[in-house]
Design a protein around this motif. Structure first.
Motif, PDB file in Angstrom:
ATOM      1  N   ASP A  85     -16.907  -1.692   4.917  1.00  0.00           N
ATOM      2  CA  ASP A  85     -18.083  -2.433   4.467  1.00  0.00           C
ATOM      3  C   ASP A  85     -19.220  -1.455   4.240  1.00  0.00           C
ATOM      4  OD1 ASP A  85     -20.188  -4.100   4.006  1.00  0.00           O
ATOM      5  OD2 ASP A  85     -19.989  -5.265   5.842  1.00  0.00           O
ATOM      6  N   PHE A 123     -10.117  -3.469   2.889  1.00  0.00           N
ATOM      7  CA  PHE A 123     -11.191  -4.462   2.905  1.00  0.00           C
ATOM      8  C   PHE A 123     -12.052  -4.378   4.163  1.00  0.00           C
ATOM      9  CE2 PHE A 123      -8.076  -6.208  -0.029  1.00  0.00           C
ATOM     10  CZ  PHE A 123      -8.870  -6.613  -1.084  1.00  0.00           C
ATOM     11  N   GLY A 131      -7.265   1.263  -0.842  1.00  0.00           N
ATOM     12  CA  GLY A 131      -6.777   0.178  -1.675  1.00  0.00           C
ATOM     13  C   GLY A 131      -5.870   0.648  -2.796  1.00  0.00           C
TER      14      GLY A 131
END
Length: 239
Positions: free
Chosen positions: A97, A94, A216
């Motif tokens: 970006d 996460f 992820g």
């Protein structure tokens, strides 16, 4: 090997298909005024063969290490460490970006240096092989999806013919988007070229987001495997 693991491998292969070597460079080749199918297919075949050989060596090396450390995977502390790493990778994903990366103005510099050589009239089949090897070799350091896939294949304990087939299928899925774009370009050039241009621009702007998806998925699969070994899902169902 269950369907969820196969789906995870397919997802990792599709992420691998968006790298500079497997998508960006083929798109540049397809955007050239004149595309020679032999050069295009030679390039993709070189990348696929390189990855396949590297995968076989990695699996064999992993199997040798597994034999030498037989029984270690049954230790509870090892599975807890794997679970922690998986959760950590998933949480770390996460931090990538895409908007922040676009503001930094960073781009795939080494890919820019290859573009003219791949799309020029003087490009040869030998150059395609050399550049395919170079593209694949330079991406070894960032082949996290492939390493995660090799780990899943090895942990499944499949017989040699089966894991070779799974590995081959992974490599095919990895180059499939480029092959499909090549086929579309051959039959509908004027309709496909705007799409190729948009895809190339999108990838340049979202490379960080793609890497986040890599972390992820790899983290989720590692955590899931460890949780099954520890019986956490059984405890949750029984409770």
């Amino acid at each position: 090997m269950d369907l969820l693991t196969l789906a995870g491998l397919a997802g990792l292969a599709l992420i691998d298909s968006t790298s500079i070597g497997t998508l960006v460079i083929p798109i540049w080749m397809l955007l050239a005024p004149r595309v020679r199918a032999s050069r295009f297919l030679t390039y993709l075949a070189t990348v696929a063969i390189f990855y396949a050989i590297a995968g076989v060596l990695l699996v064999l090396g992993a199997e040798a290490a597994t034999t030498a450390l037989a029984g270690l995977s049954d230790a509870a502390w090892v599975n807890w460490v794997q679970l922690a790493i998986g959760v950590g990778l998933f949480a770390y994903s996460f931090r990538f970006d895409g908007a922040r990366a676009r503001r930094s103005g960073r781009g795939p510099g080494r890919a820019d240096r290859w573009k003219a050589r791949l799309t020029g009239e003087n490009a040869t089949v030998g150059a395609m092989i050399g550049l395919g090897l170079g593209a694949a070799a330079l991406e070894i350091a960032t082949m996290l999806p492939y390493l995660a896939a090799v780990g899943l294949i090895t942990s499944a304990g499949l017989p040699v013919p089966l894991w070779l087939a799974v590995l081959g299928g992974y490599v095919v899925v990895m180059i499939l988007p480029a092959l499909l774009l090549g086929a579309l370009r051959a039959v509908a050039r004027h309709h496909v070229e705007p799409l190729l241009t948009r895809v190339s621009a999108w990838f340049a702007e979202h490379s960080d987001s793609t890497l986040g998806w890599v972390f992820g998925i790899a983290g989720f699969l590692l955590a899931r495997d460890a949780a099954f070994r520890l019986g956490l899902f059984n405890q949750w169902i029984n409770s």
